[in-house]
Design an enzyme around this catalytic site. Structure first.
Site, PDB file in Angstrom:
ATOM      1  N   ARG A 159       0.868  -1.175   0.000  1.00  0.00           N
ATOM      2  CA  ARG A 159       0.000   0.000   0.000  1.00  0.00           C
ATOM      3  C   ARG A 159       0.906   1.226   0.000  1.00  0.00           C
ATOM      4  O   ARG A 159       2.018   1.178   0.519  1.00  0.00           O
ATOM      5  CB  ARG A 159      -0.902   0.015   1.231  1.00  0.00           C
ATOM      6  N   LYS A 182      -2.314  -3.003   7.850  1.00  0.00           N
ATOM      7  CA  LYS A 182      -3.578  -2.635   8.485  1.00  0.00           C
ATOM      8  C   LYS A 182      -3.839  -3.507   9.705  1.00  0.00           C
ATOM      9  O   LYS A 182      -3.595  -4.712   9.681  1.00  0.00           O
ATOM     10  CB  LYS A 182      -4.738  -2.807   7.488  1.00  0.00           C
ATOM     11  N   HIS A 250      -2.076   3.214  -5.868  1.00  0.00           N
ATOM     12  CA  HIS A 250      -2.725   1.976  -5.413  1.00  0.00           C
ATOM     13  C   HIS A 250      -2.981   1.013  -6.569  1.00  0.00           C
ATOM     14  O   HIS A 250      -3.026  -0.206  -6.364  1.00  0.00           O
ATOM     15  CB  HIS A 250      -4.038   2.303  -4.704  1.00  0.00           C
ATOM     16  N   ARG A 253      -0.377  -1.647  -6.807  1.00  0.00           N
ATOM     17  CA  ARG A 253      -0.571  -2.774  -5.875  1.00  0.00           C
ATOM     18  C   ARG A 253      -1.544  -3.776  -6.496  1.00  0.00           C
ATOM     19  O   ARG A 253      -1.307  -4.986  -6.464  1.00  0.00           O
ATOM     20  CB  ARG A 253      -1.098  -2.252  -4.540  1.00  0.00           C
ATOM     21  N   HIS A 276      -3.975  -9.524   3.239  1.00  0.00           N
ATOM     22  CA  HIS A 276      -5.426  -9.558   3.383  1.00  0.00           C
ATOM     23  C   HIS A 276      -5.815 -10.447   4.558  1.00  0.00           C
ATOM     24  O   HIS A 276      -5.299 -11.555   4.705  1.00  0.00           O
ATOM     25  CB  HIS A 276      -6.088 -10.117   2.109  1.00  0.00           C
ATOM     26  N   TYR A 285      -9.416 -10.770  -7.077  1.00  0.00           N
ATOM     27  CA  TYR A 285      -8.450 -10.693  -8.173  1.00  0.00           C
ATOM     28  C   TYR A 285      -8.662 -11.811  -9.187  1.00  0.00           C
ATOM     29  O   TYR A 285      -8.298 -11.664 -10.347  1.00  0.00           O
ATOM     30  CB  TYR A 285      -7.020 -10.728  -7.625  1.00  0.00           C
TER      31      TYR A 285
END
Length: 305
Positions: A159, A182, A250, A253, A276, A285
């Protein structure tokens, strides 16, 4: 206008998000704006200056009225959902730091968000971007910074906030980058020599001295580089070379993930590289990849109706 005691609580909450929850500055700013919008509505709803007691005793009618107001004001479902998450986060903080217990807000579910597929760039567009990003710095070290940063994001799937947090300490490990993403989730990503070499070259000509723990990507005045500043460099690139409108930091990524998948990477490995929490997020994806295959099939298959 907010009561000083409430503003003090908000300031403590923001520090908590940054220091203990490892939220990015971008997220903290968004959450702060959402909370202030909620408190302004509460001020209007109660027809008086909001107090701590107003916040603690806010009922479900007030909260639903606020959400309805946002909907009437044409906020996207994703923005309404994020706003509710921000306010819930603040109430959780109040539970930790005050006498508040089990507030009614936690019973309210977020509106369903329209799931948008991640938009990746084609491999050709990535190559054009990496080859020409250096043209938009005007100063040699800024040009090299732009290329090093863009290569790092595409080579590692970081990110933008993660890439801009890289320090000299990250460079000391020869094999991998240890990233705290995150929700303070840690992941390990292999160093690609091209990314590390470009960063090393950039640091050799950077005109500012940095400590080992300071972020290495700097703005022209020597302060930590901010995402909007870098994205402005990408806008220049996009316009000059006619690249897709969705090209942002972004999108590289997303391109990292989509291109790995198209070249045979498995979903579990991709999930680990992207950081994730849920495999279902990574599975988005595969939908993008299937669309890519359909396009190739339609244009290239020799037997057509």
């Amino acid at each position: 206008m907010l009561d000083t005691s409430i503003q003090a609580l908000i300031n403590k909450w923001q520090k908590y998000l940054v220091l203990q929850r490892n939220y990015s500055n971008h997220t903290v700013i968004s959450y702060n704006n959402d909370l202030k919008h909620f408190l302004e509505f509460m001020n209007y709803y109660n027809s008086e200056l909001v107090t701590i007691n107003h916040i603690k005793t806010a009922d479900i009618r007030l909260i639903r009225s606020w959400l309805a107001k946002r909907n009437c004001d044409n906020f996207a479902a994703s923005s309404i959902s994020r706003g509710l998450s921000a306010v819930k986060n603040f109430y959780r903080f109040l539970e930790k730091t005050t006498q508040l217990n089990s507030h009614i807000i936690f019973s309210i579910k977020s509106p369903k968000k329209t799931k948008l597929l991640p938009k990746a760039l084609s491999e050709d567009d990535v190559v054009i971007s990496l080859e020409h990003i250096e043209e938009y710095g005007n100063i040699k070290w800024v040009e090299l910074r732009n290329k090093a940063l863009l290569v790092l994001i595409y080579a590692s799937g970081l990110r933008i906030s993660e890439a801009l947090s890289i320090t000299k300490l990250h460079l000391q490990n020869l094999e991998f980058i240890r990233i705290i993403g995150k929700g303070s989730k840690e992941r390990i990503i292999p160093w690609l020599p091209i990314a590390k070499n470009l960063i090393t070259q950039y640091l050799e000509i950077l005109p500012y001295k940095l400590g080992d723990n300071e972020p290495i990507f700097r703005g022209k005045q020597g302060k930590k580089l901010q995402p909007p500043v870098f994205n402005r460099e990408l806008i220049k690139l996009k316009h000059f070379y006619g690249l897709p409108q969705h090209l942002t930091a972004h999108s590289f990524r997303h391109s990292f993930a989509s291109h790995l998948l198209e070249h045979g990477a498995d979903l579990r490995s991709l999930q680990a590289l992207l950081g994730h929490k849920s495999l279902s997020t990574t599975q988005n994806y595969t939908k993008t990849s299937i669309k890519h295959l359909e396009a190739v099939y339609t244009t290239a298959y020799p037997i057509k109706k």
